[in-house]
Design a protein around this motif. Structure first.
Motif, PDB file in Angstrom:
ATOM      1  N   ARG A  81      35.135  36.092  28.883  1.00  0.00           N
ATOM      2  CA  ARG A  81      35.363  35.547  27.544  1.00  0.00           C
ATOM      3  C   ARG A  81      36.827  35.642  27.137  1.00  0.00           C
ATOM      4  O   ARG A  81      37.147  35.678  25.969  1.00  0.00           O
ATOM      5  N   GLN A  82      37.683  35.661  28.132  1.00  0.00           N
ATOM      6  CA  GLN A  82      39.109  35.742  27.793  1.00  0.00           C
ATOM      7  C   GLN A  82      39.662  34.366  27.407  1.00  0.00           C
ATOM      8  O   GLN A  82      40.769  34.276  26.913  1.00  0.00           O
ATOM      9  N   CYS A  83      38.941  33.327  27.764  1.00  0.00           N
ATOM     10  CA  CYS A  83      39.271  31.999  27.247  1.00  0.00           C
ATOM     11  C   CYS A  83      37.954  31.234  27.180  1.00  0.00           C
ATOM     12  O   CYS A  83      36.944  31.694  27.698  1.00  0.00           O
ATOM     13  N   PRO A  84      37.907  30.077  26.548  1.00  0.00           N
ATOM     14  CA  PRO A  84      36.597  29.420  26.379  1.00  0.00           C
ATOM     15  C   PRO A  84      36.033  28.748  27.639  1.00  0.00           C
ATOM     16  O   PRO A  84      34.939  28.193  27.575  1.00  0.00           O
ATOM     17  N   ALA A  85      36.742  28.810  28.773  1.00  0.00           N
ATOM     18  CA  ALA A  85      36.264  28.104  29.967  1.00  0.00           C
ATOM     19  C   ALA A  85      34.885  28.596  30.419  1.00  0.00           C
ATOM     20  O   ALA A  85      34.064  27.809  30.879  1.00  0.00           O
ATOM     21  N   GLY A  86      34.636  29.903  30.281  1.00  0.00           N
ATOM     22  CA  GLY A  86      33.321  30.437  30.641  1.00  0.00           C
ATOM     23  C   GLY A  86      33.105  30.614  32.130  1.00  0.00           C
ATOM     24  O   GLY A  86      32.041  30.277  32.665  1.00  0.00           O
ATOM     25  N   CYS A  87      34.092  31.144  32.843  1.00  0.00           N
ATOM     26  CA  CYS A  87      33.923  31.441  34.264  1.00  0.00           C
ATOM     27  C   CYS A  87      32.888  32.555  34.445  1.00  0.00           C
ATOM     28  O   CYS A  87      32.739  33.417  33.577  1.00  0.00           O
ATOM     29  N   GLY A  88      32.215  32.526  35.588  1.00  0.00           N
ATOM     30  CA  GLY A  88      31.238  33.571  35.884  1.00  0.00           C
ATOM     31  C   GLY A  88      31.937  34.789  36.474  1.00  0.00           C
ATOM     32  O   GLY A  88      32.799  34.659  37.336  1.00  0.00           O
ATOM     33  N   LYS A 114      36.346  32.932  42.088  1.00  0.00           N
ATOM     34  CA  LYS A 114      37.750  33.180  41.749  1.00  0.00           C
ATOM     35  C   LYS A 114      37.869  33.572  40.279  1.00  0.00           C
ATOM     36  O   LYS A 114      36.957  33.322  39.490  1.00  0.00           O
ATOM     37  N   LEU A 115      39.008  34.131  39.956  1.00  0.00           N
ATOM     38  CA  LEU A 115      39.242  34.572  38.579  1.00  0.00           C
ATOM     39  C   LEU A 115      40.733  34.479  38.303  1.00  0.00           C
ATOM     40  O   LEU A 115      41.536  34.646  39.219  1.00  0.00           O
ATOM     41  N   CYS A 116      41.117  34.238  37.080  1.00  0.00           N
ATOM     42  CA  CYS A 116      42.550  34.218  36.792  1.00  0.00           C
ATOM     43  C   CYS A 116      42.983  35.601  36.313  1.00  0.00           C
ATOM     44  O   CYS A 116      42.167  36.493  36.127  1.00  0.00           O
ATOM     45  N   ALA A 117      44.273  35.772  36.094  1.00  0.00           N
ATOM     46  CA  ALA A 117      44.799  37.089  35.720  1.00  0.00           C
ATOM     47  C   ALA A 117      44.156  37.589  34.431  1.00  0.00           C
ATOM     48  O   ALA A 117      43.860  38.777  34.291  1.00  0.00           O
ATOM     49  N   ARG A 118      43.914  36.655  33.508  1.00  0.00           N
ATOM     50  CA  ARG A 118      43.312  37.074  32.240  1.00  0.00           C
ATOM     51  C   ARG A 118      41.900  37.589  32.469  1.00  0.00           C
ATOM     52  O   ARG A 118      41.476  38.575  31.872  1.00  0.00           O
ATOM     53  N   GLY A 119      41.183  36.934  33.356  1.00  0.00           N
ATOM     54  CA  GLY A 119      39.826  37.376  33.671  1.00  0.00           C
ATOM     55  C   GLY A 119      39.834  38.773  34.277  1.00  0.00           C
ATOM     56  O   GLY A 119      38.991  39.614  33.952  1.00  0.00           O
ATOM     57  N   SER A 136      39.655  24.302  31.987  1.00  0.00           N
ATOM     58  CA  SER A 136      39.008  25.292  32.848  1.00  0.00           C
ATOM     59  C   SER A 136      39.917  25.575  34.047  1.00  0.00           C
ATOM     60  O   SER A 136      39.680  25.082  35.151  1.00  0.00           O
ATOM     61  N   PRO A 137      40.991  26.362  33.827  1.00  0.00           N
ATOM     62  CA  PRO A 137      42.062  26.439  34.835  1.00  0.00           C
ATOM     63  C   PRO A 137      41.628  26.960  36.213  1.00  0.00           C
ATOM     64  O   PRO A 137      42.164  26.490  37.222  1.00  0.00           O
ATOM     65  N   VAL A 138      40.680  27.882  36.257  1.00  0.00           N
ATOM     66  CA  VAL A 138      40.313  28.402  37.583  1.00  0.00           C
ATOM     67  C   VAL A 138      39.588  27.331  38.381  1.00  0.00           C
ATOM     68  O   VAL A 138      39.891  27.064  39.549  1.00  0.00           O
ATOM     69  N   SER A 139      38.641  26.678  37.714  1.00  0.00           N
ATOM     70  CA  SER A 139      37.905  25.606  38.373  1.00  0.00           C
ATOM     71  C   SER A 139      38.855  24.491  38.806  1.00  0.00           C
ATOM     72  O   SER A 139      38.767  23.957  39.913  1.00  0.00           O
TER      73      SER A 139
HETATM   74  S1  SF4 Z   1      38.716  33.711  34.410  1.00  0.00           S
HETATM   75 FE1  SF4 Z   1      40.464  32.828  33.364  1.00  0.00          FE
HETATM   76  S2  SF4 Z   1      39.959  30.672  33.194  1.00  0.00           S
HETATM   77 FE2  SF4 Z   1      38.061  31.699  33.652  1.00  0.00          FE
HETATM   78  S3  SF4 Z   1      37.147  32.119  31.638  1.00  0.00           S
HETATM   79 FE3  SF4 Z   1      38.318  33.929  32.215  1.00  0.00          FE
HETATM   80  S4  SF4 Z   1      40.302  33.621  31.268  1.00  0.00           S
HETATM   81 FE4  SF4 Z   1      39.300  31.624  31.295  1.00  0.00          FE
END
Ligand code: SF4
Lengths: 180, 737
Positions: free
Chosen positions: B55-62, B87-92, B224-227
């Motif tokens: 929930r660090q951004c609204p993209a909703g990655c698993g 995959k996950l971004c730094a914020r995740g 959805s930057p990771v996707s």
């Molecule tokens: S991993 Fe990154 S892109 Fe995906 S929901 Fe979390 S913050 Fe957003």
């Protein structure tokens, strides 16, 4: 005396001193590591393993994780309270246990058997191989306060590992079996 | 003669002794503290993994969260999840620092010294919710209630909407800086104009051959930057035949631009015009293998390629080459990015970009434009779109006029995110009761009377209907990885409790005893769906699979082909963007860009993110001003020199980063810093670029033109050391030259 001479003299004196000091520490270290803890550490509650074993409660009832995990684990306070909310509730010790439960506090048990941090020991394969609890922990069921009976050093582990079936010995005596 | 042991000798003995002492086994002498009540599935010494949603951004990655002894230790990407595919971004990754943040609120509080005093006293949950309930009952039962949300999880948004509806209040206003910067509301408006769709379009980056990105930083923060990064990899590796080609139009070399084949820094606000020029050339020269462009000619009737060339600084020849590159590819796609939404010509620019996809017949084709397939269950129909700035302004107006008795705020922080002229902070003073659900004291919570802290996302329940969901419908489920660390309470549970104490229509609309009951019931609606990746015989079985897998999605990709409502009536036009500030007094255009680490400022309380270097400048822990080397030389400043950036409305000071990847007439400043509150890692660090933004609002659609501010830059003849991972120009590494 020249500076160089003084230095030599101090080295001459220092050497035996260092050796003596070292020797004392070695002995102390050996003695410490051999401490088989005849005396049991003071526990927050004078828990008796014997009482429980005589009630025919299996070891694994309270330490079930030994079957499945590296650590046997201590029973949760909930598990203690599970029985003792109805059993022997008037005893002082039991009331202490229930006090922990009601306050939602963990009971700070003192560890009995200590294994060095660099040993990767897991209960699970030992139990799977049919090693009984008492092999390493002694006949806890006859003790009131549990104490360490075996000095769990490498020699002791190997003693047993070497006695295993020939096909398993190479694997069980490999350094990496325990020192990963 | 006295023999002294020399200092050196003593050290030798000491060293020898410690070597010997080191031989004795190291044992930990700590008490063995058992769990009072062991967490479910807990096995001491063994990790348990819980699937949930970032929930660090609204993209909703698993995500999957590694939990040992009841503590969350590590967050990884959920490999089964169709969006981020492990995959996950730094914020995740940094999400653990939300959970373990030392500045979290540990219980409900009431501000006792008046708003903004920051004197908080603990209050019992029952008392706090009673206060809110009686305020909602209002005098004579006619309380006027406002709800302001930021990136609120879908399930809570749905509950809030029902709640407000039953109260007879207007729906929630959803407004936060991240969605402003990514052009969320404008993307929805675009889909509505062209396709009559309530959902944002999705762009099939993975299968495209040529991508023209107009200010879409799709590898950083957009949608959805990771996707999208994953898809970008697919496109680059030529999995659909040949290595894909990316052209990025934006004034600053973002990380996405740096990954492109061509970075084309056109003047800010002319990106849409370039798209229009390209369209004109394609139609005029009948480029591409898609048949006749005759029907498209009227769209470009008013476009002069010469004028486009002049405004954009690109030669006609260059424009023609670009048009051919776009049209000659079989699978090309044009992305209308968030940057376009920052100008008064936002909607026309986005239309011009979308028109490129339409004239090249890229709708519903592989590597083109799609619409999401809806989730086949009523509980997941997701009516709440990010609100346009207009709605937010209306709410502020109502607050100012004293028409709002209770304002509830969840996940939004407008006091920090918007410049003061927007009037939110001032309008708040006319609201009798302000309640925040923030787990942290941020700038907006500091103006609240009551803070009823929600759990952080690793402790809470929920779901997110992913939009965009990549190539298929996706609901990402959220479950607690750990028990709540403190006496916080789920906002959904607070609402349900309020509903039952208010009774009547409200309690009928929200009949669930708690949040989990609601979620179980919602998830069960998907039971028996023929497209789902799993099914179960009973609702309980479905609910457990739902949690195990981290949500529900379709087995196969399913998307909808967008059907254009017919071409726009009349020719396309992109008017010149308006800017605040006379060019002679304010010679530079300000580009506030979203920090990849701190995003719109919500990441500033996590020090892992604070120390994540910006990928282009390697700077961190502060605010900086990016200047082109020529501009810096002209001003007589260099790296680390502090400059004063002045707009018509405000000024800030920050150190310079000399950055070759920016137009000489543009000054870029990242968002995210300059917090007054929000905990020890955020507060008092750097400056807030949003303070500089002038009130440039497009009248018709009421778009906040955050890119339309001009500034001047003054040297202040001081400098500071900006934390940077490395220098860009090799300074300090002279030996390498
Ligand atoms: S991993 Fe990154 S892109 Fe995906 S929901 Fe979390 S913050 Fe957003």
């Amino acid at each position: 005396m020249s500076g160089a001479g003084r230095r030599r003299a101090s080295i001459r004196l220092m050497l035996p001193l260092a050796l003596a000091g070292g020797a004392v520490l070695v002995v102390a270290a050996i003695l410490l590591s051999q401490r088989t803890a005849e005396s049991a550490p003071a526990q927050p509650i004078a828990f008796s393993h014997r009482t429980h074993a005589e009630a025919e409660i299996q070891c694994l009832f309270c330490h079930p994780n030994a079957l499945r995990s590296d650590v046997a684990g201590m029973p949760s306070v909930e598990r203690c309270a599970g029985c003792h909310r109805t059993i022997a509730t008037t005893r002082r010790r039991i009331q202490t246990v229930l006090g922990y439960w009601e306050r939602g506090e963990p009971i700070p048990w003192q560890p009995i058997n200590k294994m060095a941090d660099f040993v990767f020991f897991s209960h699970q394969p030992h139990l799977a191989a049919g090693v009984g609890c008492e092999t390493c922990h002694g006949d806890v069921g006859k003790m009131n306060a549990a104490r360490q009976v075996v000095n769990m050093d490498m020699g002791w582990c190997l003693n047993c590992h070497l006695k295993q079936p020939e096909t398993a010995v190479a694997r069980l005596t490999d350094c990496l079996a325990c020192h990963k | 003669m006295a023999h002294r042991v020399s200092r050196r000798g003593f050290l030798k003995i000491a060293a020898g002794a410690s070597v010997v002492a080191g031989l004795s086994p190291t044992v930990r002498r700590v008490a063995l503290e058992p769990f009072v009540r062991p967490p479910e599935e807990e096995l001491p010494g063994r990790a348990t993994w819980y699937a949930s949603t970032c929930r660090q951004c609204p993209a909703g990655c698993g995500v999957i969260v590694r939990v040992i002894n009841g503590r969350a230790r590590k967050i990884e990407g959920n490999p089964s999840h169709p969006l981020n595919r492990g995959k996950l971004c730094a914020r995740g990754q940094a999400g653990l620092q939300v959970l373990y943040n030392p500045d979290r609120l540990q219980n409900a509080v009431r501000q006792t010294g008046g708003r903004g005093s920051r004197r908080f006293e603990p209050v019992q949950w029952a008392e706090a919710t009673d206060q809110l309930a009686s305020a909602l009952k209002g005098v004579g039962g006619k309380a006027r209630v406002g709800f302001l949300g930021g990136s609120v999880p879908t399930h809570l948004r749905l509950l809030v909407t029902r709640f407000l509806e039953a109260l007879g209040s207007p729906g929630p206003v959803l407004f936060d800086l991240h969605s402003v910067l990514e052009g969320g509301a404008e993307a929805h408006a675009l889909a509505d104009r062209w396709f009559g769709s309530a959902d944002k379009p999705i762009y099939d980056i993975g299968h495209a051959e040529v991508i023209f990105s107009f200010g879409a930083n799709f590898l950083e923060t957009w949608l959805s930057p990771v996707s999208q990064s994953y898809d970008y990899g697919t496109m680059r590796q030529g999995q659909s035949g040949g290595r894909g080609f990316l052209v990025q139009f934006e004034p600053r070399l973002s990380m996405t631009a740096a990954s492109a084949d061509q970075w084309i820094p056109v003047p800010p606000g002319t990106e849409g015009l370039v798209a229009l020029g390209l369209g004109r050339i394609i139609v005029e020269e009948n480029l591409g293998r898609v048949g006749s462009h005759r029907e498209h000619a009227q769209l470009y009737r008013d476009v002069s390629v010469g004028a486009v060339a002049e405004a954009s600084g690109l030669s006609v020849d260059r424009l023609q080459k670009l048009a051919r590159a776009f049209a000659d590819a079989d699978r090309s796609v044009a992305l209308p990015g968030g940057y376009l939404s920052g100008f008064t010509n936002a909607s026309q620019s986005m239309d011009a970009v979308m028109a490129l996809n339409v004239i090249m017949r890229r709708l519903g084709r592989e590597g083109g434009v799609f619409l999401p397939h809806t989730i086949p269950a009523e509980a997941f129909i997701n009516p709440d779109l990010p609100s346009p700035f207009r709605d937010f302004e209306k709410l502020i107006q109502k607050m100012r006029d004293g028409q709002v008795d209770v304002l509830m705020v969840h996940g939004a922080n407008p006091v920090y995110e918007l410049p003061r002229w927007a009037g939110f902070a001032d309008a708040l003073t006319n609201v009798p009761l302000v309640v925040s659900f923030s787990p942290f004291i941020n700038e907006t919570a500091a103006q609240a009377d009551l803070i009823l802290p929600d759990h952080t996302y690793l402790e809470g329940w929920g779901f997110e209907v992913c939009s965009p969901g990549g190539d298929r419908p996706v609901v990402s489920s959220q479950q607690p990885a750990v028990r709540p660390l403190y006496d916080t309470r789920s906002t959904a549970d607070v609402l349900l409790k309020l509903a039952s104490s208010l009774g009547g229509a409200v309690s009928q609309a929200l009949p669930w005893p708690d949040e989990v009951a609601y979620l179980e019931e919602a998830s069960a609606q998907l039971l028996g769906s023929s497209i789902g990746v799993f099914d179960a015989r009973t609702p309980a079985g479905f609910w457990s699979r739902w949690r195990q897998l981290g949500g529900w999605w379709s087995t196969k990709p399913i998307r909808q082909e967008p059907v254009a409502r017919g071409l726009p009536q009349g020719p396309l036009q992109v008017p010149a963007a308006s800017f605040a500030g006379q060019p002679n007094l304010f010679p530079f255009t300000l580009l506030p860009y979203e920090s990849i680490a701190l995003s719109d400022g919500r990441g500033a309380d996590q020090h892992w993110l604070q120390e994540t270097p910006d990928p282009m400048t390697t700077a961190c822990w502060n605010t900086w001003v990016e200047l082109n080397p020529a501009t810096a030389a002209q001003l007589g400043v260099t790296d680390d020199d502090i400059v004063r950036v002045v707009s018509t409305h405000n000024a800030l000071e920050a150190p310079v980063v000399v950055f070759p990847g920016i137009r000489p007439d543009v000054v870029a400043i990242p968002t995210g810093q300059g917090h007054q509150d929000y905990g020890r890692f955020a507060a008092g660090r750097g400056s807030n670029v949003m303070d500089l933004i002038a009130p440039v609002v497009e009248r018709e659609a009421a778009v906040l033109a955050w890119g339309g501010t001009r500034v001047r830059v003054e040297a202040v003849h001081r400098s500071t050391k900006l934390a940077r991972l490395e220098s860009l120009d090799g300074k300090g590494r002279e030996t390498l030259r």
